[in-house]
Motif scaffolding. Sequence first.
Motif, PDB file in Angstrom:
ATOM      1  N   GLY A 175       0.826  -1.200   0.000  1.00 43.21           N
ATOM      2  CA  GLY A 175       0.000   0.000   0.000  1.00 43.21           C
ATOM      3  C   GLY A 175       0.862   1.253   0.000  1.00 43.21           C
ATOM      4  N   GLN A 176       0.218   2.403  -0.008  1.00 41.39           N
ATOM      5  CA  GLN A 176       0.941   3.678  -0.006  1.00 41.39           C
ATOM      6  C   GLN A 176       1.840   3.795   1.220  1.00 41.39           C
ATOM      7  OE1 GLN A 176      -2.850   6.016  -0.520  1.00 41.39           O
ATOM      8  NE2 GLN A 176      -1.472   7.417  -1.602  1.00 41.39           N
ATOM      9  N   ASP A 177       2.994   4.404   1.030  1.00 38.19           N
ATOM     10  CA  ASP A 177       3.874   4.722   2.153  1.00 38.19           C
ATOM     11  C   ASP A 177       3.615   6.170   2.553  1.00 38.19           C
ATOM     12  OD1 ASP A 177       5.817   5.093   4.036  1.00 38.19           O
ATOM     13  OD2 ASP A 177       7.523   4.809   2.686  1.00 38.19           O
ATOM     14  N   PHE A 178       2.962   6.359   3.696  1.00 46.17           N
ATOM     15  CA  PHE A 178       2.639   7.710   4.153  1.00 46.17           C
ATOM     16  C   PHE A 178       3.797   8.369   4.883  1.00 46.17           C
ATOM     17  CE2 PHE A 178      -1.646   5.513   4.396  1.00 46.17           C
ATOM     18  CZ  PHE A 178      -2.035   5.958   3.141  1.00 46.17           C
ATOM     19  N   ASN A 179       4.900   7.598   5.051  1.00 46.18           N
ATOM     20  CA  ASN A 179       6.112   8.153   5.652  1.00 46.18           C
ATOM     21  C   ASN A 179       5.836   8.719   7.047  1.00 46.18           C
ATOM     22  OD1 ASN A 179       8.801   8.234   5.079  1.00 46.18           O
ATOM     23  ND2 ASN A 179       8.787  10.238   4.109  1.00 46.18           N
TER      24      ASN A 179
END
Length: 412
Positions: A175-179
């Motif tokens: 999934g997306q890496d929101f950092n």
Amino acid sequence: MKRISQIVSTALLGGLLSTAPTFAHADTVTAKAVMEQYVNLASASFSDTLATAKTLQAKVAAFIANPSADTQQAAKDAWLAARKPYSQTEAFRFGNPNVDALEGEINAWPLDEGLIDYVKQDVYDHEEGNAFATANIIAGKDNIDTALLKASQEKGGSEANVATGYHAIEFLLWGQDFNETPTTSGQRPYTDYAKGDACTNGHCERRAAYLQVVTDLLVADLQQLADDWADGKDNNYRSAFLTLDEKEALRRMLFGMGSLSLGELAGERMNVALLAHSQEDEHSCFSDNTHNDIAENARSIQNIFNGTYTRTDGSKVEGASLAQLVASKDAKASETLVNKLADTQQKAEAIVEAAQNGENFDQQIAPDNKDGNKRIKATITALRSQTGDIEAAAKAVGVESLNPESSDSFGG
């Protein structure tokens, strides 16, 4: 995937090596022997890549059949393991049309993930003007099969519409890496693949279907490349390569090494991300595996020049090398390139070491990280510095022009 012509217009090439091979006398090495070893290296590299992709395929199937944190992690681990041998094949790409023709379907990036699945809109940075950046195939009605995925690849003419390959699989697993923290990669819940009421974010069955189809397609593409380079098969690319004029064969080897080193690795994969200080432009942004991609790409160039490859089982493939052939014509040119390639490898490994200590590539390229930026710049500089030396090596073996402006310039 952007072509190197978008990054490099007039510069020539670069490569990578740590130590010169010592298993044969340089003055006994022939161009034909180097060609034979080159196809052996390709065969071993793509064989390992296929085998690890098949392991990934099995782990993905197990995850889909029984979604859990453990089966999801096993699939992630298999993806990471599969990237290592694949990244060591990439110096075969630019000089060989059979590899280059499939590269986009196998390894295209960066991708606008909204084409495939749901995204968190307030942190979703997609290509401006991409009409399909939020198409969300998984939430749609079209039957999810190989034909749909292939038709969605670069849909509308946008290279950001990536529907297939390693990085589509990576997004579906991580999934997306929101950092949110420096050491955290994408945090997709395994329940995105759960059954019935346990399903999160909707469309779990279609998401599972997409993950299975895209993984099966990757394996099919890698099977084709493994067959292309396999010994004992009639009329495959390996046999065609061995019939090439020796200078043309050497040019393809050197062109592949240099194009990966300068235009692709130093330029597209590192400098673009550094200049933009953008996580979206790093190679494996969902899994935070970019540091390993960089080091293994560098090793890919090293393998070809050195005539060696360490297989995933630890065994070694070794034989006549470009390093030896160049040394037989111009010892100084070979020695100089050996030293520069060793320096580049050392600098790439420093990026890996920093990541292993909790400072991933997306942190190293952050605008306020002076030490991280310095580390990345040093590797880029070293890669660029190899340019003249690999050109000199090419000239030593009678290759006067590598024509590096485009990865299409290898000819027929």
